[in-house]
Write a protein that holds these residues in place. Structure first.
Motif, PDB file in Angstrom:
ATOM      1  N   PRO A   1       5.776 -18.315  -6.603  1.00  0.00           N
ATOM      2  CA  PRO A   1       4.417 -18.872  -6.617  1.00  0.00           C
ATOM      3  C   PRO A   1       4.070 -19.518  -5.283  1.00  0.00           C
ATOM      4  O   PRO A   1       4.900 -20.203  -4.677  1.00  0.00           O
ATOM      5  CB  PRO A   1       4.475 -19.914  -7.736  1.00  0.00           C
ATOM      6  N   GLY A   2       2.853 -19.248  -4.840  1.00  0.00           N
ATOM      7  CA  GLY A   2       2.418 -19.746  -3.543  1.00  0.00           C
ATOM      8  C   GLY A   2       2.714 -18.805  -2.401  1.00  0.00           C
ATOM      9  O   GLY A   2       2.225 -19.012  -1.279  1.00  0.00           O
ATOM     10  N   GLY A   3       3.486 -17.777  -2.664  1.00  0.00           N
ATOM     11  CA  GLY A   3       3.869 -16.831  -1.625  1.00  0.00           C
ATOM     12  C   GLY A   3       2.824 -15.750  -1.392  1.00  0.00           C
ATOM     13  O   GLY A   3       1.750 -15.751  -2.007  1.00  0.00           O
ATOM     14  N   SER A   4       3.167 -14.834  -0.492  1.00  0.00           N
ATOM     15  CA  SER A   4       2.264 -13.752  -0.113  1.00  0.00           C
ATOM     16  C   SER A   4       2.966 -12.405  -0.232  1.00  0.00           C
ATOM     17  O   SER A   4       4.197 -12.323  -0.146  1.00  0.00           O
ATOM     18  CB  SER A   4       1.781 -13.930   1.329  1.00  0.00           C
ATOM     19  N   LEU A   5       2.145 -11.378  -0.400  1.00  0.00           N
ATOM     20  CA  LEU A   5       2.656 -10.020  -0.490  1.00  0.00           C
ATOM     21  C   LEU A   5       1.555  -9.083  -0.029  1.00  0.00           C
ATOM     22  O   LEU A   5       0.367  -9.371  -0.239  1.00  0.00           O
ATOM     23  CB  LEU A   5       3.048  -9.706  -1.930  1.00  0.00           C
ATOM     24  N   ARG A   6       1.938  -7.977   0.599  1.00  0.00           N
ATOM     25  CA  ARG A   6       0.947  -6.989   1.003  1.00  0.00           C
ATOM     26  C   ARG A   6       1.293  -5.640   0.395  1.00  0.00           C
ATOM     27  O   ARG A   6       2.419  -5.137   0.554  1.00  0.00           O
ATOM     28  CB  ARG A   6       0.886  -6.854   2.523  1.00  0.00           C
ATOM     29  N   LEU A   7       0.340  -5.068  -0.296  1.00  0.00           N
ATOM     30  CA  LEU A   7       0.475  -3.731  -0.858  1.00  0.00           C
ATOM     31  C   LEU A   7      -0.214  -2.724   0.054  1.00  0.00           C
ATOM     32  O   LEU A   7      -1.244  -3.031   0.655  1.00  0.00           O
ATOM     33  CB  LEU A   7      -0.148  -3.661  -2.252  1.00  0.00           C
ATOM     34  N   SER A   8       0.371  -1.531   0.111  1.00  0.00           N
ATOM     35  CA  SER A   8      -0.219  -0.446   0.894  1.00  0.00           C
ATOM     36  C   SER A   8      -0.677   0.667  -0.037  1.00  0.00           C
ATOM     37  O   SER A   8      -0.061   0.923  -1.072  1.00  0.00           O
ATOM     38  CB  SER A   8       0.801   0.118   1.884  1.00  0.00           C
ATOM     39  N   CYS A   9      -1.738   1.319   0.368  1.00  0.00           N
ATOM     40  CA  CYS A   9      -2.306   2.435  -0.397  1.00  0.00           C
ATOM     41  C   CYS A   9      -2.567   3.557   0.607  1.00  0.00           C
ATOM     42  O   CYS A   9      -3.540   3.502   1.357  1.00  0.00           O
ATOM     43  CB  CYS A   9      -3.588   1.974  -1.071  1.00  0.00           C
ATOM     44  N   ALA A  10      -1.664   4.538   0.632  1.00  0.00           N
ATOM     45  CA  ALA A  10      -1.764   5.630   1.596  1.00  0.00           C
ATOM     46  C   ALA A  10      -2.444   6.834   0.968  1.00  0.00           C
ATOM     47  O   ALA A  10      -2.056   7.285  -0.117  1.00  0.00           O
ATOM     48  CB  ALA A  10      -0.373   6.022   2.084  1.00  0.00           C
ATOM     49  N   LEU A  11      -3.461   7.352   1.646  1.00  0.00           N
ATOM     50  CA  LEU A  11      -4.204   8.511   1.161  1.00  0.00           C
ATOM     51  C   LEU A  11      -3.765   9.764   1.911  1.00  0.00           C
ATOM     52  O   LEU A  11      -3.513   9.719   3.121  1.00  0.00           O
ATOM     53  CB  LEU A  11      -5.702   8.314   1.378  1.00  0.00           C
ATOM     54  N   SER A  12      -3.697  10.867   1.188  1.00  0.00           N
ATOM     55  CA  SER A  12      -3.465  12.163   1.805  1.00  0.00           C
ATOM     56  C   SER A  12      -4.352  13.199   1.119  1.00  0.00           C
ATOM     57  O   SER A  12      -4.688  13.043  -0.052  1.00  0.00           O
ATOM     58  CB  SER A  12      -2.000  12.581   1.703  1.00  0.00           C
ATOM     59  N   GLY A  13      -4.755  14.208   1.891  1.00  0.00           N
ATOM     60  CA  GLY A  13      -5.651  15.215   1.351  1.00  0.00           C
ATOM     61  C   GLY A  13      -7.111  14.832   1.486  1.00  0.00           C
ATOM     62  O   GLY A  13      -7.981  15.540   0.952  1.00  0.00           O
ATOM     63  N   GLY A  14      -7.384  13.767   2.152  1.00  0.00           N
ATOM     64  CA  GLY A  14      -8.757  13.330   2.378  1.00  0.00           C
ATOM     65  C   GLY A  14      -8.754  12.144   3.304  1.00  0.00           C
ATOM     66  O   GLY A  14      -7.780  11.384   3.345  1.00  0.00           O
ATOM     67  N   THR A  15      -9.847  11.957   4.035  1.00  0.00           N
ATOM     68  CA  THR A  15      -9.902  10.843   4.985  1.00  0.00           C
ATOM     69  C   THR A  15     -10.492   9.607   4.336  1.00  0.00           C
ATOM     70  O   THR A  15     -11.388   9.690   3.485  1.00  0.00           O
ATOM     71  CB  THR A  15     -10.732  11.217   6.216  1.00  0.00           C
ATOM     72  N   LEU A  16     -10.010   8.478   4.766  1.00  0.00           N
ATOM     73  CA  LEU A  16     -10.356   7.193   4.177  1.00  0.00           C
ATOM     74  C   LEU A  16     -11.850   6.929   4.184  1.00  0.00           C
ATOM     75  O   LEU A  16     -12.396   6.350   3.240  1.00  0.00           O
ATOM     76  CB  LEU A  16      -9.618   6.108   4.965  1.00  0.00           C
ATOM     77  N   ASP A  17     -12.546   7.376   5.229  1.00  0.00           N
ATOM     78  CA  ASP A  17     -13.971   7.081   5.378  1.00  0.00           C
ATOM     79  C   ASP A  17     -14.836   7.769   4.330  1.00  0.00           C
ATOM     80  O   ASP A  17     -16.031   7.467   4.223  1.00  0.00           O
ATOM     81  CB  ASP A  17     -14.448   7.494   6.770  1.00  0.00           C
ATOM     82  N   ARG A  18     -14.272   8.656   3.561  1.00  0.00           N
ATOM     83  CA  ARG A  18     -15.070   9.395   2.581  1.00  0.00           C
ATOM     84  C   ARG A  18     -15.084   8.731   1.208  1.00  0.00           C
ATOM     85  O   ARG A  18     -15.859   9.143   0.336  1.00  0.00           O
ATOM     86  CB  ARG A  18     -14.518  10.806   2.428  1.00  0.00           C
ATOM     87  N   TYR A  19     -14.255   7.736   0.991  1.00  0.00           N
ATOM     88  CA  TYR A  19     -14.075   7.209  -0.349  1.00  0.00           C
ATOM     89  C   TYR A  19     -14.253   5.694  -0.415  1.00  0.00           C
ATOM     90  O   TYR A  19     -13.715   4.962   0.420  1.00  0.00           O
ATOM     91  CB  TYR A  19     -12.682   7.544  -0.871  1.00  0.00           C
ATOM     92  N   ALA A  20     -14.984   5.267  -1.424  1.00  0.00           N
ATOM     93  CA  ALA A  20     -14.920   3.867  -1.789  1.00  0.00           C
ATOM     94  C   ALA A  20     -13.570   3.633  -2.454  1.00  0.00           C
ATOM     95  O   ALA A  20     -13.128   4.438  -3.284  1.00  0.00           O
ATOM     96  CB  ALA A  20     -16.052   3.509  -2.746  1.00  0.00           C
ATOM     97  N   ILE A  21     -12.914   2.555  -2.084  1.00  0.00           N
ATOM     98  CA  ILE A  21     -11.571   2.262  -2.589  1.00  0.00           C
ATOM     99  C   ILE A  21     -11.600   1.001  -3.427  1.00  0.00           C
ATOM    100  O   ILE A  21     -12.194  -0.006  -3.030  1.00  0.00           O
ATOM    101  CB  ILE A  21     -10.583   2.080  -1.429  1.00  0.00           C
ATOM    102  N   GLY A  22     -10.964   1.064  -4.564  1.00  0.00           N
ATOM    103  CA  GLY A  22     -10.856  -0.102  -5.430  1.00  0.00           C
ATOM    104  C   GLY A  22      -9.407  -0.469  -5.692  1.00  0.00           C
ATOM    105  O   GLY A  22      -8.529   0.402  -5.722  1.00  0.00           O
ATOM    106  N   TRP A  23      -9.162  -1.749  -5.841  1.00  0.00           N
ATOM    107  CA  TRP A  23      -7.849  -2.250  -6.269  1.00  0.00           C
ATOM    108  C   TRP A  23      -7.991  -2.813  -7.670  1.00  0.00           C
ATOM    109  O   TRP A  23      -8.929  -3.586  -7.942  1.00  0.00           O
ATOM    110  CB  TRP A  23      -7.330  -3.318  -5.320  1.00  0.00           C
ATOM    111  N   PHE A  24      -7.052  -2.447  -8.517  1.00  0.00           N
ATOM    112  CA  PHE A  24      -7.046  -2.853  -9.905  1.00  0.00           C
ATOM    113  C   PHE A  24      -5.680  -3.440 -10.236  1.00  0.00           C
ATOM    114  O   PHE A  24      -4.704  -3.225  -9.519  1.00  0.00           O
ATOM    115  CB  PHE A  24      -7.299  -1.645 -10.817  1.00  0.00           C
ATOM    116  N   ARG A  25      -5.613  -4.123 -11.355  1.00  0.00           N
ATOM    117  CA  ARG A  25      -4.320  -4.580 -11.844  1.00  0.00           C
ATOM    118  C   ARG A  25      -4.331  -4.588 -13.362  1.00  0.00           C
ATOM    119  O   ARG A  25      -5.388  -4.696 -13.997  1.00  0.00           O
ATOM    120  CB  ARG A  25      -3.986  -5.966 -11.297  1.00  0.00           C
ATOM    121  N   GLN A  26      -3.128  -4.450 -13.905  1.00  0.00           N
ATOM    122  CA  GLN A  26      -2.973  -4.462 -15.357  1.00  0.00           C
ATOM    123  C   GLN A  26      -1.751  -5.284 -15.708  1.00  0.00           C
ATOM    124  O   GLN A  26      -0.616  -4.902 -15.386  1.00  0.00           O
ATOM    125  CB  GLN A  26      -2.852  -3.038 -15.904  1.00  0.00           C
ATOM    126  N   ALA A  27      -2.002  -6.394 -16.373  1.00  0.00           N
ATOM    127  CA  ALA A  27      -0.915  -7.259 -16.832  1.00  0.00           C
ATOM    128  C   ALA A  27      -0.435  -6.773 -18.195  1.00  0.00           C
ATOM    129  O   ALA A  27      -1.183  -6.099 -18.919  1.00  0.00           O
ATOM    130  CB  ALA A  27      -1.412  -8.696 -16.913  1.00  0.00           C
TER     131      ALA A  27
END
Length: 128
Positions: free
Chosen positions: A13-39
């Motif tokens: 608790p109180g710490g930090s973390l960075r997640l990466s989301c790598a795309l292939s088969g399409g360029t990043l500028d073409r897509y709206a990107i969303g981050w979701f979570r499920q507990a």
């Protein structure tokens, strides 16, 4: 379009973390990107998103001021930077692309089906 997430793990608790989301088969500028979570035992919820064109972002109140999105066009990768983590942030985190919209939409009123392509998820556990 294929999406692969990485970077999950155990953090105190109180710490930090960075997640990466790598795309292939399409360029990043073409897509709206969303981050979701499920507990465990809960429905999947959207927490942040980024527009495809200018990269401007939106976030929900649950993570505002703590989580941010960043994009690296050269690597075709989107990052979720999570700071001041709390035990209630424990969840599987997903990155998803909306192939139909330039502007991103996120929040409890936005169905997860708005997003078309999903990553496999990354477990984040916040605990002592």
């Amino acid at each position: 379009l294929q999406i692969v997430e990485s970077g999950g793990g155990l953090v105190q608790p109180g710490g930090s973390l960075r997640l990466s989301c790598a795309l292939s088969g399409g360029t990043l500028d073409r897509y709206a990107i969303g981050w979701f979570r499920q507990a465990p035992g809960k429905e999947r919820e959207g927490i942040l998103c980024a527009n495809s064109n200018d990269g401007s972002t939106k976030s929900t109140d649950s993570v505002k001021g703590r989580f941010t999105i960043a994009r690296n066009r050269a690597k075709n990768t989107v990052y979720l930077q999570m700071n001041s983590l709390k035990p209630k942030d424990t969840a599987v985190y997903y990155c998803a692309a909306d192939t139909d919209e330039d502007e991103c939409f996120i929040g409890p009123e936005v169905p997860v089906e708005e997003y078309d392509d999903w990553g496999q998820g990354a477990q984040v556990t916040v605990s002592l």
